[in-house]
Design a protein around this motif. Sequence first.
Motif: not given
Length: 442
Positions: A51-65
């Motif tokens: 479970a990750l508390k994060e605003d998706v606007r601050q995420l990248t595809g590479a970070k999610l991988r």
Amino acid sequence: MPYEGVCIDLFCGAGGLSYGFAQAGFDIRLGVDVDASALLTFEHNHHDARALKEDVRQLTGAKLRELAGNEAIFGIIGGPPCQGFSVAGNHNPDDVRNQLPYEYARLLEEIQPAFFLMENVKGLLSKKQRVHFDAIYELFTAAGYKLDWRLLNAWDYGVAQTRERVVIIGFRADLNISFEWPQPDPSRPVLWDAIGDLPDPIGSEPTLMNHTLFNPRPASMENRIRNAGKGVALFDCKVQDWEQPCKTVTAHLSKDVDLAHPGSPPNHEGHLFDNVREQGGYEQENRTVSWDTPSYTITAHNRSAGLHPNHGPVPQDSEQVLRLISQADPNGVIPLEVLQAEMPSRVEGLKGRQKKGAWHKPNPTITAQTTLYTGAHYHPNASRPRRFTVRECARIQSFADSFVFYGSLSAQYRQVGNAVPPKLAYQLARQIALAFREAGRR
């Protein structure tokens, strides 16, 4: 059922979508949201997922991988917050949350999973918001996906609720996947099917998580019911019907209470007044039934129907009933000293203090004689509407009782109302799995 990678749930909330997809065999590895209470619920109910508390606007595809363990991401699922689109909200086309589906499309293009599913409110199809739907659809297509969408009603898929939501499903175009929507479930359950077997939550000892109720009729709910149809509030409180599907359960239940439990089901009040006697004039009259044995024969004679095993001491006349009711406390409990004064022979031997009474069940008393009960089953307000418990809302949404919600009471209601019904999620996930199987891809 193994697949070529893992799945990510964006805007996961409590995890209704993930719950249904996991039941269909998908490996949910990561849930992302900004709501800490919802993430606590997600984490406790999805043991293999992070479970990750994060605003998706601050995420990248590479970070999610990276967060998903650097494994191939097979699918992305999620329902971006819908308050800006919802007909139950302000319906504001400039709401900042309206931009979150665009962030979903950005991450989809960066990650390029084999499939995705996005769920949102039907307000996305409204005249005001259609520009967003069309723009998002174009972005999904431009990202390289073959798309299909429908407006689905959860009631058509085994959920005891009329909940309409837009669902967009896409498969990467190079995979040549053919998808068929699930066939409607003919069961079409109603409110009784979902919660009719739950115990009374008011005053009873808690036996089920998320099924307690300390304020059954908040002032806001009473006001909405009293002023229904008068335009006093934006939304009236709608008292539900046992024999109909529930109206849409939303996050509004955390504060505004726009849906109400109907109270005791019809024909469930029992014989509580002066035509009931512990000792009848003939052999078959009012025999007490035991929990451990078959019931006596149910006949057309109203006095031979038998007494419920928890039936307590019965007043002898209507005047005595009224005297007892008039002295009940706000919880419906008739004080022990009042019962002793009115019916001394019937409460002889009682010891200890009463437990808090329930609205339409006998109030159990801590006594040496475990078969003797007193009090609250004389309360006159058994059939009045009340607030739904969190567990009742969860049942209506098709969550299993083993799925526990965490956080404040307000947060729990919000989580349930924002969730995708797991039964609907499962039906969609199963069809997605079938599409990959038929294409020879796992």
